[in-house]
Design a protein around this motif. Structure first.
Motif, PDB file in Angstrom:
ATOM      1  N   ASN A 182       0.789  -1.234   0.000  1.00  0.00           N
ATOM      2  CA  ASN A 182       0.000   0.000   0.000  1.00  0.00           C
ATOM      3  C   ASN A 182       0.817   1.277   0.000  1.00  0.00           C
ATOM      4  OD1 ASN A 182      -2.528  -1.383   0.097  1.00  0.00           O
ATOM      5  ND2 ASN A 182      -2.196  -1.783   2.273  1.00  0.00           N
ATOM      6  N   ARG A 183       2.144   1.168  -0.044  1.00  0.00           N
ATOM      7  CA  ARG A 183       2.947   2.381  -0.064  1.00  0.00           C
ATOM      8  C   ARG A 183       2.740   3.115  -1.387  1.00  0.00           C
ATOM      9  NH1 ARG A 183       8.608  -0.946  -0.077  1.00  0.00           N
ATOM     10  NH2 ARG A 183       8.783  -1.368  -2.297  1.00  0.00           N
ATOM     11  N   ALA A 184       2.905   4.422  -1.329  1.00  0.00           N
ATOM     12  CA  ALA A 184       2.603   5.257  -2.502  1.00  0.00           C
ATOM     13  C   ALA A 184       3.615   5.072  -3.627  1.00  0.00           C
ATOM     14  CB  ALA A 184       2.550   6.724  -2.083  1.00  0.00           C
ATOM     15  N   HIS A 185       4.878   4.834  -3.271  1.00  0.00           N
ATOM     16  CA  HIS A 185       5.929   4.757  -4.289  1.00  0.00           C
ATOM     17  C   HIS A 185       6.409   3.325  -4.448  1.00  0.00           C
ATOM     18  CE1 HIS A 185       9.067   6.471  -6.839  1.00  0.00           C
ATOM     19  NE2 HIS A 185       9.932   5.677  -6.237  1.00  0.00           N
ATOM     20  N   ALA A 186       6.393   2.821  -5.692  1.00  0.00           N
ATOM     21  CA  ALA A 186       6.878   1.477  -6.021  1.00  0.00           C
ATOM     22  C   ALA A 186       6.324   0.402  -5.093  1.00  0.00           C
ATOM     23  CB  ALA A 186       8.403   1.451  -6.009  1.00  0.00           C
ATOM     24  N   PRO A 187       5.004   0.268  -5.027  1.00  0.00           N
ATOM     25  CA  PRO A 187       4.429  -0.762  -4.158  1.00  0.00           C
ATOM     26  C   PRO A 187       4.737  -2.159  -4.677  1.00  0.00           C
ATOM     27  CG  PRO A 187       2.746   0.152  -5.590  1.00  0.00           C
ATOM     28  CD  PRO A 187       3.972   0.993  -5.785  1.00  0.00           C
ATOM     29  N   LEU A 188       4.663  -3.132  -3.768  1.00  0.00           N
ATOM     30  CA  LEU A 188       4.868  -4.525  -4.151  1.00  0.00           C
ATOM     31  C   LEU A 188       3.711  -4.974  -5.035  1.00  0.00           C
ATOM     32  CD1 LEU A 188       6.148  -7.379  -3.868  1.00  0.00           C
ATOM     33  CD2 LEU A 188       4.749  -7.664  -1.810  1.00  0.00           C
ATOM     34  N   ARG A 189       4.030  -5.455  -6.219  1.00  0.00           N
ATOM     35  CA  ARG A 189       3.006  -6.027  -7.099  1.00  0.00           C
ATOM     36  C   ARG A 189       3.685  -6.965  -8.086  1.00  0.00           C
ATOM     37  NH1 ARG A 189       2.818  -3.422 -12.125  1.00  0.00           N
ATOM     38  NH2 ARG A 189       3.978  -1.462 -12.253  1.00  0.00           N
ATOM     39  N   ARG A 190       2.888  -7.853  -8.633  1.00  0.00           N
ATOM     40  CA  ARG A 190       3.404  -8.817  -9.599  1.00  0.00           C
ATOM     41  C   ARG A 190       3.411  -8.181 -10.983  1.00  0.00           C
ATOM     42  NH1 ARG A 190       0.191 -14.349 -11.350  1.00  0.00           N
ATOM     43  NH2 ARG A 190       1.598 -14.976 -13.072  1.00  0.00           N
ATOM     44  N   ALA A 191       4.572  -8.194 -11.639  1.00  0.00           N
ATOM     45  CA  ALA A 191       4.661  -7.680 -13.007  1.00  0.00           C
ATOM     46  C   ALA A 191       3.787  -8.535 -13.912  1.00  0.00           C
ATOM     47  CB  ALA A 191       6.110  -7.717 -13.495  1.00  0.00           C
ATOM     48  N   PRO A 192       3.168  -7.922 -14.918  1.00  0.00           N
ATOM     49  CA  PRO A 192       2.272  -8.681 -15.803  1.00  0.00           C
ATOM     50  C   PRO A 192       2.913  -9.912 -16.432  1.00  0.00           C
ATOM     51  CG  PRO A 192       2.030  -6.329 -16.186  1.00  0.00           C
ATOM     52  CD  PRO A 192       3.202  -6.496 -15.263  1.00  0.00           C
ATOM     53  N   THR A 193       4.206  -9.855 -16.696  1.00  0.00           N
ATOM     54  CA  THR A 193       4.884 -10.980 -17.348  1.00  0.00           C
ATOM     55  C   THR A 193       5.610 -11.898 -16.365  1.00  0.00           C
ATOM     56  OG1 THR A 193       6.824  -9.592 -17.722  1.00  0.00           O
ATOM     57  CG2 THR A 193       5.195  -9.720 -19.500  1.00  0.00           C
ATOM     58  N   ALA A 194       5.459 -11.651 -15.055  1.00  0.00           N
ATOM     59  CA  ALA A 194       6.179 -12.463 -14.064  1.00  0.00           C
ATOM     60  C   ALA A 194       5.522 -13.827 -13.881  1.00  0.00           C
ATOM     61  CB  ALA A 194       6.231 -11.732 -12.726  1.00  0.00           C
ATOM     62  N   ILE A 195       6.341 -14.843 -13.764  1.00  0.00           N
ATOM     63  CA  ILE A 195       5.875 -16.205 -13.515  1.00  0.00           C
ATOM     64  C   ILE A 195       5.602 -16.347 -12.023  1.00  0.00           C
ATOM     65  CG2 ILE A 195       6.449 -18.651 -13.683  1.00  0.00           C
ATOM     66  CD1 ILE A 195       8.550 -17.810 -15.818  1.00  0.00           C
ATOM     67  N   LEU A 196       4.376 -16.734 -11.672  1.00  0.00           N
ATOM     68  CA  LEU A 196       4.016 -16.912 -10.266  1.00  0.00           C
ATOM     69  C   LEU A 196       4.562 -18.237  -9.755  1.00  0.00           C
ATOM     70  CD1 LEU A 196       2.437 -15.920  -7.790  1.00  0.00           C
ATOM     71  CD2 LEU A 196       0.454 -17.184  -8.670  1.00  0.00           C
ATOM     72  N   ILE A 197       5.335 -18.166  -8.660  1.00  0.00           N
ATOM     73  CA  ILE A 197       5.884 -19.362  -8.025  1.00  0.00           C
ATOM     74  C   ILE A 197       5.423 -19.365  -6.566  1.00  0.00           C
ATOM     75  CG2 ILE A 197       7.965 -20.626  -7.359  1.00  0.00           C
ATOM     76  CD1 ILE A 197       7.724 -20.511 -10.334  1.00  0.00           C
ATOM     77  N   ASP A 198       4.575 -20.325  -6.205  1.00  0.00           N
ATOM     78  CA  ASP A 198       4.103 -20.458  -4.822  1.00  0.00           C
ATOM     79  C   ASP A 198       4.908 -21.558  -4.143  1.00  0.00           C
ATOM     80  OD1 ASP A 198       2.735 -21.008  -2.417  1.00  0.00           O
ATOM     81  OD2 ASP A 198       0.842 -20.295  -3.275  1.00  0.00           O
ATOM     82  N   SER A 199       5.681 -21.165  -3.150  1.00  0.00           N
ATOM     83  CA  SER A 199       6.587 -22.115  -2.501  1.00  0.00           C
ATOM     84  C   SER A 199       6.009 -22.700  -1.215  1.00  0.00           C
ATOM     85  CB  SER A 199       7.920 -21.423  -2.189  1.00  0.00           C
ATOM     86  OG  SER A 199       7.742 -20.414  -1.202  1.00  0.00           O
ATOM     87  N   SER A 200       4.710 -22.495  -0.978  1.00  0.00           N
ATOM     88  CA  SER A 200       4.101 -22.938   0.283  1.00  0.00           C
ATOM     89  C   SER A 200       4.338 -24.419   0.553  1.00  0.00           C
ATOM     90  CB  SER A 200       2.595 -22.658   0.270  1.00  0.00           C
ATOM     91  OG  SER A 200       2.326 -21.277   0.178  1.00  0.00           O
ATOM     92  N   ASP A 201       4.223 -25.238  -0.476  1.00  0.00           N
ATOM     93  CA  ASP A 201       4.324 -26.684  -0.298  1.00  0.00           C
ATOM     94  C   ASP A 201       5.601 -27.273  -0.885  1.00  0.00           C
ATOM     95  OD1 ASP A 201       1.762 -26.820   0.925  1.00  0.00           O
ATOM     96  OD2 ASP A 201       0.827 -26.716  -1.057  1.00  0.00           O
ATOM     97  N   ASN A 202       6.571 -26.409  -1.190  1.00  0.00           N
ATOM     98  CA  ASN A 202       7.816 -26.878  -1.800  1.00  0.00           C
ATOM     99  C   ASN A 202       9.023 -26.527  -0.947  1.00  0.00           C
ATOM    100  OD1 ASN A 202       6.476 -27.815  -4.132  1.00  0.00           O
ATOM    101  ND2 ASN A 202       6.501 -25.755  -5.012  1.00  0.00           N
TER     102      ASN A 202
END
Length: 241
Positions: free
Chosen positions: A199-219
């Protein structure tokens, strides 16, 4: 593979890894760089080091002007450096002092999140990050590598895990270091950090449109690294072809 960019003139790709705190970006980035034979540029450590320098210099984390002056001073004097001895993990130096452990406390982690939200600090470190990685053959991890620092990175990943998994990892890490913490408190800190980063105003954390999503919860880290390394190698083969 539409999530991997192409068409640049680099001989080897830039690998950008973004994601929330506690997703394992540092461990994954380090092992991925070793596996690929790439250079690791730890951008998160840069912001943590600025936060540590601010704390030691009695500069408040919300003092935008003071932090901007400090950051430019650190960059211009090459006060922050990365080094690695054979058989050891990369170390972070501040004015020649090894601060690798000092920048990994929860307090400095929260401070880094606040400090990194200041445009002046980000601008001060942006050129340094780009200079370190512009030639390719590098792995960078942070919050805005694929969106701001290197929007033209050939390979982009967004590494995440559930808040509960990330809190468990952090809790166990802090216990191993002898720190007095609770799981509930650690989980609350993870959620607070997420909200702060997104939620910060400058350069907030977000997924780039072309970024590959990697969920490491179970790995495991090794499983995550193997999956990412295969994707990078596929792109390298594509580049060479």
């Amino acid at each position: 593979m539409t999530s991997i960019a192409s068409g640049t003139s680099r001989n080897r790709p830039i690998v950008a890894i973004d994601g929330p705190a506690g997703a394992g970006k540092s461990s994954v980035a380090r092992r991925l760089a070793e596996r690929l034979g790439f250079v690791l540029v730890d951008t998160g450590a840069l912001y943590r080091t600025v936060a540590l320098a601010a704390e030691r210099g009695s500069i408040a984390f919300d003092d935008a002007e003071g932090l901007e002056r400090l950051t430019h001073s650190l960059v211009e004097s090459s006060a922050i450096a990365f080094t690695r001895s054979e058989g050891r993990e990369p170390r972070v130096l501040l004015w020649g002092e090894d601060v690798s452990d000092a920048i990994r406390t929860p307090e400095i982690g929260m401070g880094a999140s606040i400090v990194s939200a200041h445009p002046g600090v980000r601008a001060g470190l942006l050129d340094l990050q780009r200079k370190l990685g512009e030639g390719g053959g590098v792995v960078l991890e942070g919050r805005d590598i694929g969106t701001v620092v290197f929007p033209d990175a050939e390979v982009k990943f967004f590494l995440t895990a559930s808040p509960e998994v990330r809190a468990t990892r952090r809790y166990e890490e802090l216990l191993a270091k002898g720190q007095s913490v609770t799981f509930e408190g650690t989980l609350e800190e993870v959620k607070k950090r997420d909200a702060q980063d997104m939620n910060r105003a400058h350069a907030p954390l977000r997924r780039a449109p072309t970024a590959i999503l990697i969920d490491s919860s179970d790995n495991t880290v090794d499983e995550t690294v193997s999956k990412m390394a295969d994707l990078v190698q596929a792109h390298i083969t594509q580049m060479e072809g």
